[in-house]
Scaffold this motif. Structure first.
Motif, PDB file in Angstrom:
ATOM      1  N   LEU A 258       3.856  -4.414  -8.221  1.00 20.79           N
ATOM      2  CA  LEU A 258       3.452  -5.159  -7.021  1.00 20.79           C
ATOM      3  C   LEU A 258       4.674  -5.471  -6.167  1.00 20.79           C
ATOM      4  O   LEU A 258       4.626  -5.359  -4.941  1.00 20.79           O
ATOM      5  N   ILE A 261       5.690  -2.364  -4.407  1.00 15.95           N
ATOM      6  CA  ILE A 261       4.783  -2.023  -3.302  1.00 15.95           C
ATOM      7  C   ILE A 261       4.991  -2.988  -2.129  1.00 15.95           C
ATOM      8  O   ILE A 261       4.941  -2.589  -0.968  1.00 15.95           O
ATOM      9  N   ALA A 262       5.265  -4.243  -2.435  1.00 12.51           N
ATOM     10  CA  ALA A 262       5.474  -5.230  -1.378  1.00 12.51           C
ATOM     11  C   ALA A 262       6.679  -4.853  -0.512  1.00 12.51           C
ATOM     12  O   ALA A 262       6.710  -5.161   0.676  1.00 12.51           O
ATOM     13  N   ARG A 264       7.591  -1.798   0.210  1.00 15.45           N
ATOM     14  CA  ARG A 264       7.466  -0.382   0.577  1.00 15.45           C
ATOM     15  C   ARG A 264       7.921  -0.136   2.005  1.00 15.45           C
ATOM     16  O   ARG A 264       7.850  -1.039   2.858  1.00 15.45           O
ATOM     17  N   LYS A 267       3.796   2.478   5.890  1.00 15.76           N
ATOM     18  CA  LYS A 267       2.844   1.487   6.389  1.00 15.76           C
ATOM     19  C   LYS A 267       1.646   1.390   5.444  1.00 15.76           C
ATOM     20  O   LYS A 267       1.258   0.319   4.999  1.00 15.76           O
ATOM     21  N   GLU A 268       1.094   2.579   5.109  1.00 10.27           N
ATOM     22  CA  GLU A 268      -0.073   2.569   4.227  1.00 10.27           C
ATOM     23  C   GLU A 268       0.368   2.364   2.787  1.00 10.27           C
ATOM     24  O   GLU A 268       1.501   2.612   2.422  1.00 10.27           O
ATOM     25  N   ILE A 269      -0.619   1.966   1.992  1.00  5.27           N
ATOM     26  CA  ILE A 269      -0.439   1.980   0.546  1.00  5.27           C
ATOM     27  C   ILE A 269      -1.133   3.256   0.094  1.00  5.27           C
ATOM     28  O   ILE A 269      -2.355   3.377   0.246  1.00  5.27           O
ATOM     29  N   ASN A 273      -1.574   4.288  -5.544  1.00  3.97           N
ATOM     30  CA  ASN A 273      -1.202   2.931  -5.909  1.00  3.97           C
ATOM     31  C   ASN A 273      -2.400   1.989  -5.966  1.00  3.97           C
ATOM     32  O   ASN A 273      -2.383   1.007  -6.690  1.00  3.97           O
ATOM     33  N   TRP A 274      -3.449   2.285  -5.202  1.00  2.28           N
ATOM     34  CA  TRP A 274      -4.680   1.498  -5.323  1.00  2.28           C
ATOM     35  C   TRP A 274      -5.176   1.592  -6.756  1.00  2.28           C
ATOM     36  O   TRP A 274      -5.450   0.599  -7.407  1.00  2.28           O
ATOM     37  N   ILE A 344     -11.022   7.051  -1.385  1.00  2.00           N
ATOM     38  CA  ILE A 344     -11.304   5.629  -1.215  1.00  2.00           C
ATOM     39  C   ILE A 344     -12.739   5.316  -1.611  1.00  2.00           C
ATOM     40  O   ILE A 344     -13.014   4.342  -2.307  1.00  2.00           O
TER      41      ILE A 344
END
Lengths: 581, 334
Positions: A258, A261-262, A264, A267-269, A273-274, A344
């Motif tokens: 986390l 990722i914070a 990163r 722009k997108e995740i 990683n989801w 998604i």
């Protein structure tokens, strides 16, 4: 029920059709391989014949040939236009000249492409994860193989530590928490920082996770063998103090990911990683619900057990591995994933439907009827994420099918994806009430769990490991043993599961006919033997895998006399430096 | 979408969904179940010895192959008189702080279901020998042997329970095989596994997926019941498939004077109520009564015994047996 009528049941027909898919794909792969080998043999033969003819050439014929050769070799001097100056490749356009000198029995597969370098500290951590995972794979499946033999030779030994009831959970837990989980975590330590475009938050925390998970499996296995277990819920045999270590390990890594990722830079995740972060969060929830030491009286335990065992499989192993797939597959095919939005959709659909299906392990039991129905409906709903996922992966493959035959990693991907489709939908078919009647409590369940945990998870993990380790170490595994690993594992799995499913169906019918129970035991004997044979092939393939892993990490590099200009110049520079100092 | 690019929002939403669904399908039903079910009034809780035996059952991992649940489908009727209900499990609590509740419902039936095994196979001698070496009593069995639950002693003490093991299954020829307290506890637990009847039998949940009923005219045929299969299910584990029994434990039926003789009343009453007249053999339990055998089934078994393994005696009719069974049920105070 009349014997003939089982072929009218939709659940059974679906299952048969599904099992045919990997069988056919395997056959197709084997067929094209065979054709290729035959062709090569044929060429070899022709060359031999030709050599014989050459030896018997007469003087005259030779002279004639020589003359013709001279004529044919007549050339212009090639410098009619360029003059007598030597050619130069001033911009370094010509590179990597390869020559083919002899016939190859084994097709040369594509080498992995050098990637931007990984922080060597991180690379070492990942290799530790994968190395210990490989150890647990060997350990866990050696135990499994021995258990399979015990079905055929029940008096193989009489040691309490090695008795069937104690050893069975040692096998399942070692391959779950040892092999699969460690491998997944190690592979994720590569993916998460890479798609976030930042270095990992902390390498040290990674070592804590590595250490704790390994301790979990070691102590857990020892406890089980000494007869200390949690009370019989499948995959929940480690007692809670042991599983607590695993929980802490996961929380450490969750925090680590986390924070990465914070920070990163994208722009997108990225969707990988989801899946990965969700799986880590969910497994903590699952473990807390299942292991909280002050509740679950009576059937409460059964309801939680159904929830736990299936969420463990679907929300930890499957979700996590899918996340890895969304990174490694496009990476290996060198093209983007077919549809980001399908990924998604599959993500949310998996959360909604998979969470509901736990109690389908206890259909017709004393748990509330509505809960059983919800589980069956949820199982049917799983068609959505499974088809979305499969379509997405196969469409990503589209246009790159030719790459499969000259890559040693892609066949693992392909089989993993096919079993994802087959195994998951088979699970749906098994949840129907009639199929439950026939197959529940038989070895069909064992076959199903191997089609999924092995066919899907293990094959995908192997695909990822063969993809990533050469990039971390710069060393390739021997292609022949990778190929042997693949084929032994696939053929072994089919020998393991197909006879078991046939035998289990017959057994279910015998029970429905109220035949004496012991008759259904003697009837299974040949099917259990086949299972042991298939299991042995699978086990053999793991030894090859361990060897390949060893080669990828420790193989001594060939000493190479430098021949490229850069290398020669660099060495000279170094030499000069040494002399001056 | 902005939502998808904010890791806090995205992951919190996913976690929230998962936890909410978890509460609906696991937490609430489980809590509901444990709070709103109490054991049947006539259910007997496990005593100390049986509880100790259950712990042996747990630690040896018996649940890997044996279920303890009768589903509400007809094929499970062989394992119990009625389908299991939540109340059957309501009395089971955590084993201790370290170990979870063991309902032991199981998911595999590599071996038979044990919900009602205390009624089906209550014989101490059979259970001990079976645990020492399953293949000594059931040749086709693939169950592990548990010799570490037994001791080898030079002489048998007053309190000791000796197990007579057939020669070929002995590990050493020296000493006597004596049951440890652990295995006695385990057998006590197995013997305690009996389905508690509901006070009002008409409340029994129904078995589903019933076989189509055979037309009446077919039922007339007495020979339609398979005596061999019934013998295999009810008698074979002691008296063996060849009818020769096991020396020192279970008497032979081959050439037995009771089986071949004319005293049908004695034979039927042994099957119905058990037998303990011969000290050299183990006690026989009330197989017929415990397993709920019907006069038709008893007739089929008797006729199988009278005409197999070289036995050659006059077969009997259902009517004769029916009369005796009715008489026995009257006098035995049922």
């Amino acid at each position: 029920m009349v014997v003939n009528s089982i072929f009218n049941e939709s659940g059974i027909l679906i299952t048969i059709a599904l099992i045919m898919v990997p069988v056919l794909v395997g056959a197709l792969l084997a067929y094209s391989k065979a054709i290729q080998v035959l062709k090569e043999l044929n060429t070899k033969h022709k060359i031999k014949e030709f050599q014989k003819r050459i030896e018997s050439l007469s003087e005259e014929e030779i002279n004639e040939l020589k003359q013709r050769q001279e004529e044919l070799e007549f050339r212009l001097a090639d410098n009619e236009l360029s003059g007598k100056h030597l050619p130069k490749d001033k911009r370094g356009l010509i590179n990597k000249i390869e020559q083919i000198e002899e016939l190859r029995f084994i097709d040369r597969k594509k080498k992995s492409i050098p990637r931007p370098s990984v922080d060597p500290r991180l690379a070492k951590l990942i290799l530790w994860f994968l190395g210990t995972a490989t150890f647990w794979l060997l350990f866990g499946t050696t135990v499994g193989e021995y258990l399979g033999i015990k079905f055929v030779v029940p008096d193989a030994d009489h040691y309490s530590w090695l008795s069937f009831g104690r050893l069975r959970p040692v096998h399942t837990n070692a391959v779950f928490w040892g092999w699969s989980s460690l491998a997944m975590l190690g592979l994720a330590y590569y993916v998460v920082p890479r798609v976030s475009n930042v270095p990992i938050f902390s390498v040290k925390q990674g070592y804590w996770t590595l250490f704790l998970v390994n301790i979990t499996v070691i102590t857990g296995s020892l406890f089980l063998m000494t007869g200390i277990n949690n009370g019989g819920g499948e995959y929940r045999e480690y007692i809670w103090p042991v599983m607590l270590l695993f929980g802490i390990a996961i929380i450490i890594t969750l925090n680590n990911f986390l924070k990465t990722i914070a920070r990163r830079k994208t722009k997108e995740i990225y969707v990988s990683n989801w899946y990965i972060v969700a799986a880590l969060m969910f497994v903590v929830v699952i473990a807390i619900v299942a292991y909280w030491p002050t509740w679950q009286i009576g059937l409460g335990e059964t309801i939680v057990q159904g929830y736990y065992m299936h969420q463990g499989v679907g929300m930890w192993f499957m979700l996590f591995t899918l996340g890895l797939m969304y990174y490694y597959l496009p990476q290996q095919l060198n093209k983007p994933i077919y549809s980001y939005s399908l990924g998604i959709l599959a993500f949310w659909a998996q959360i909604i439907f998979y969470t509901l299906i736990g109690t389908h392990h206890f259909i017709f039991s004393a748990i509330p009827w509505w809960l059983q129905t919800v589980a069956i409906v949820g199982s049917a709903g799983m068609v959505i994420p499974v088809i979305a996922g499969t379509t997405n992966f196969l469409m990503t493959f589209k246009g790159s099918w030719h790459k499969v035959s000259n890559s040693y990693t892609l066949p693992f991907y392909l089989i993993g994806i096919i079993f994802y489709f087959t195994g998951s939908l088979q699970g749906t078919a098994e949840a129907f009430r009639y199929t439950n009647l026939l197959w529940h409590f038989t070895d069909f369940t064992v076959a199903h769990s191997h089609l999924t945990m092995y066919g899907i998870i293990a094959f995908m993990l192997w695909a990822f490991i063969y993809t990533i380790v050469p990039r971390l170490t710069g060393k390739e595994p021997p292609q022949s043993t990778v190929g042997a690993h693949f084929w032994l594992a696939l053929i072994g799995l089919m020998f393991y599961t197909v006879p078991l499913m046939i035998g289990a169906s017959i057994r279910g019918l015998m029970w429905m006919d109220a035949k004496p129970f012991i008759d259904s035991v003697s009837m299974m004997a040949p099917y259990w033997l086949w299972r042991a044979i298939g299991g042995s092939l699978m086990w053999l393939s793991h030894i090859l895998f361990a060897y390949n892993f060893y080669k990828m990490v420790f193989q001594k590099e060939e000493i190479k006399i430098p021949d490229s200009p850069q290398e020669i110049l660099r060495l000279r520079e170094q030499l000069e430096k040494q002399q001056t100092t | 979408m902005e939502f998808f690019n904010n890791h806090r929002k995205l992951f919190t939403t996913a976690l929230f969904m998962f936890v909410a669904l978890t509460i609906i399908v696991a937490l609430k039903p489980a809590i509901n179940n444990q709070e709103n079910n109490s054991p049947l009034p006539n259910a007997e809780p496990l005593n100390k010895v049986e509880m100790a035996g259950k712990k042996v059952y747990i630690s040896e991992g018996c649940v890997a192959c044996h279920t303890q649940q009768v589903r509400n489908v007809e094929m499970d009727e062989v394992w119990g008189k009625r389908p299991g209900i939540a109340a059957d499990y309501a009395n089971i609590r955590r084993t201790d702080f370290w170990r979870n509740t063991a309902t032991l419902m199981g998911t595999e039936r590599t071996g038979p279901d044990l919900t009602n095994v205390g009624n089906r196979q209550p014989s101490l001698a059979w259970n001990l020998l079976h645990l020492y070496q399953p293949r000594a009593v059931v040749k086709e069995s693939i169950m592990p042997a548990y010799p570490w639950l037994f001791e080898i002693k030079d002489s048998v003490g007053v309190e000791d329970v000796e197990v007579i093991v057939p020669e070929e299954y002995r590990k050493t020829d020296k000493g006597k095989v004596v049951a440890t307290q652990k295995v006695l506890d385990l057998v006590a637990y197995l013997q305690s596994l009996k389905q508690t009847p509901l006070t009002n039998e008409s409340d029994n949940p129904e078995f589903l997926y019933k076989k189509k009923k055979e037309p009446e005219f077919l039922k007339e045929k007495v020979g339609s019941l398979d005596g061999k299969a019934l013998y295999a299910s009810n008698c074979q584990s002691c008296h063996q498939a060849n009818g020769e029994g096991l020396k020192g434990a279970f008497p032979p039926l081959k050439g037995s004077s009771i089986v071949l003789g004319d005293d049908l009343e004695l034979l039927v009453s042994i099957i119905m109520l058990g037998y303990d007249a011969r000290p050299e053999y183990a006690v026989m339990n009330a197989v017929g009564k415990d397993n709920g055998l019907t006069p038709e089934e008893i007739t089929a078994i008797i006729n199988h015994e009278k005409t197999s393994w070289g036995n050659d005696a006059q077969t009997v009719s259902t009517e004769e047996v029916k009369k005796i069974v009715e008489f026995i049920e009257l006098t035995s105070g049922k």
